[in-house]
Design an enzyme around this catalytic site. Structure first.
Site, PDB file in Angstrom:
ATOM      1  N   CYS A 112       0.859  -1.187   0.000  1.00  0.00           N
ATOM      2  CA  CYS A 112       0.000   0.000   0.000  1.00  0.00           C
ATOM      3  C   CYS A 112       0.891   1.232   0.000  1.00  0.00           C
ATOM      4  O   CYS A 112       1.869   1.289   0.747  1.00  0.00           O
ATOM      5  CB  CYS A 112      -0.878  -0.019   1.251  1.00  0.00           C
ATOM      6  SG  CYS A 112      -1.932   1.437   1.408  1.00  0.00           S
TER       7      CYS A 112
ATOM      8  N   GLU B 195      -8.871  -0.769  -2.665  1.00  0.00           N
ATOM      9  CA  GLU B 195      -9.230   0.660  -2.734  1.00  0.00           C
ATOM     10  C   GLU B 195     -10.569   0.944  -2.058  1.00  0.00           C
ATOM     11  O   GLU B 195     -10.720   1.960  -1.366  1.00  0.00           O
ATOM     12  CB  GLU B 195      -9.241   1.142  -4.190  1.00  0.00           C
ATOM     13  CG  GLU B 195      -7.908   1.021  -4.916  1.00  0.00           C
ATOM     14  CD  GLU B 195      -6.728   1.582  -4.145  1.00  0.00           C
ATOM     15  OE1 GLU B 195      -6.886   2.588  -3.421  1.00  0.00           O
ATOM     16  OE2 GLU B 195      -5.635   0.994  -4.246  1.00  0.00           O
TER      17      GLU B 195
ATOM     18  N   HIS C 285     -10.124   1.166   1.590  1.00  0.00           N
ATOM     19  CA  HIS C 285      -9.608   2.472   2.021  1.00  0.00           C
ATOM     20  C   HIS C 285     -10.758   3.439   2.318  1.00  0.00           C
ATOM     21  O   HIS C 285     -10.689   4.247   3.241  1.00  0.00           O
ATOM     22  CB  HIS C 285      -8.747   3.107   0.918  1.00  0.00           C
ATOM     23  CG  HIS C 285      -7.282   2.768   1.004  1.00  0.00           C
ATOM     24  ND1 HIS C 285      -6.521   3.045   2.121  1.00  0.00           N
ATOM     25  CD2 HIS C 285      -6.440   2.197   0.109  1.00  0.00           C
ATOM     26  CE1 HIS C 285      -5.268   2.641   1.895  1.00  0.00           C
ATOM     27  NE2 HIS C 285      -5.200   2.124   0.685  1.00  0.00           N
TER      28      HIS C 285
HETATM   29 ZN    ZN Z   1      -3.566   1.273  -0.155  1.00  0.00          ZN
END
Ligand code: ZN
Length: 214
Positions: free
Chosen positions: A126, A169, A172
Site C-alpha cells: 500500500c 481501494e 480504504h
Molecule cells: Zn492502499
C-alpha cells in the site's frame, strides 16, 4: 445531501490541494484520515473541480507508482478512488496471480460483494504503508457497484488482480488498511520481497515464515 455551505470545508480542502504541486503528497498510516471512513460523493465538488481532483489522483498514482489510489490517501474524506494497472509482469506471474492489464477507471461510491466462495492469497502493499508487503487472502471474484466520474451506474464483476485492487481501494474508503486483513506473520520488507519472495505464489513464504494460506 446538503447545501454547498455544508460542503465548503471539503471543497476548500480540495481546492487548496490542487493549488499545490503535483504529484500530491500521499498520507501515511497513522494519519486519522485513513481510518475515519468517507462521505459518499453527492456533488460536493463541482464537475470541473471533480475532474481536476480525479486528474490529480491519476497523476499521483502513476508517479508513486501504484495501481490504485483512494481519496483519503491524499487527505480527502470522499468516497472516490482511481485504479489503473499496466501489469508489466512476467507471463508466469500473470497466469498465477491473474494480473492482467486494468485500464484507468474512476470509482465513485464503490461497494463490493463476493461472487462465490473462492479466495486468493498473495502479497500486496500500500502506498500509505511504504516499505512493506504482506499476504492478504481476498475474494477471488467480486461484484463492484457504484458510479463512474460522470455519474453513470457501475455494476461489474472483477476477477484476478483487478479484483484485489478494487477490494483494496474500496476498503480504504471504509477506513480499512490491507494490514487489517493480512497474515501478520507474512509481513515482509521490500528488501525481503526482492531477495526471497519474488515467486509467483506465497507458498514458500508461508512455509518459512509460518502462516496459513486458504
Ligand atoms: Zn492502499
Amino acid at each position: 445531501m446538503g447545501t454547498s455551505d455544508d460542503h465548503a470545508p471539503l471543497t476548500e480542502r480540495v481546492e487548496q490541494l490542487l493549488d499545490g504541486c503535483l504529484p500530491l503528497t500521499i498520507v501515511a498510516a497513522g494519519d486519522p484520515v485513513l481510518r475515519q471512513g468517507t462521505e459518499p460523493y453527492d456533488g460536493q465538488l463541482e464537475p470541473a473541480l471533480l475532474a481536476r481532483f480525479v486528474e490529480a489522483l491519476r497523476v499521483t498514482m502513476r508517479a508513486a507508482p501504484g495501481v490504485g489510489l483512494a481519496a483519503p490517501q491524499v487527505g480527502v474524506g470522499l468516497r472516490i478512488a482511481v485504479i489503473e494497472d499496466p501489469a508489466p509482469v512476467p507471463e508466469e506471474v500473470r497466469l498465477t496471480r491473474g494480473r492482467v492489464p486494468q485500464p484507468f477507471r474512476v470509482l465513485v461510491n464503490p461497494a463490493y460483494e463476493p461472487v462465490g466462495e473462492s479466495r486468493a492469497a498473495f502479497f500486496e502493499g500500500c502506498l500509505s504503508v511504504p516499505g512493506w508487503q504482506a499476504v492478504v487472502a481476498r475474494h477471488a471474484e467480486v461484484r463492484l457497484t457504484g458510479q463512474d466520474e460522470r455519474g453513470q451506474a457501475l455494476d461489474e464483476v472483477f476477477e484476478g488482480w483487478p479484483a484485489r485492487i478494487v477490494q483494496h481501494e474500496t476498503d480504504h474508503l471504509d477506513g480499512v488498511l490491507y494490514l487489517d486483513r493480512a497474515e501478520p506473520r507474512s509481513l515482509s520488507s521490500n528488501l525481503a520481497m526482492a531477495e526471497r519472495w519474488a515467486q509467483p505464489t506465497p507458498e514458500e513464504a508461508a512455509r518459512a515464515l509460518g502462516f496459513e494460506l486458504p
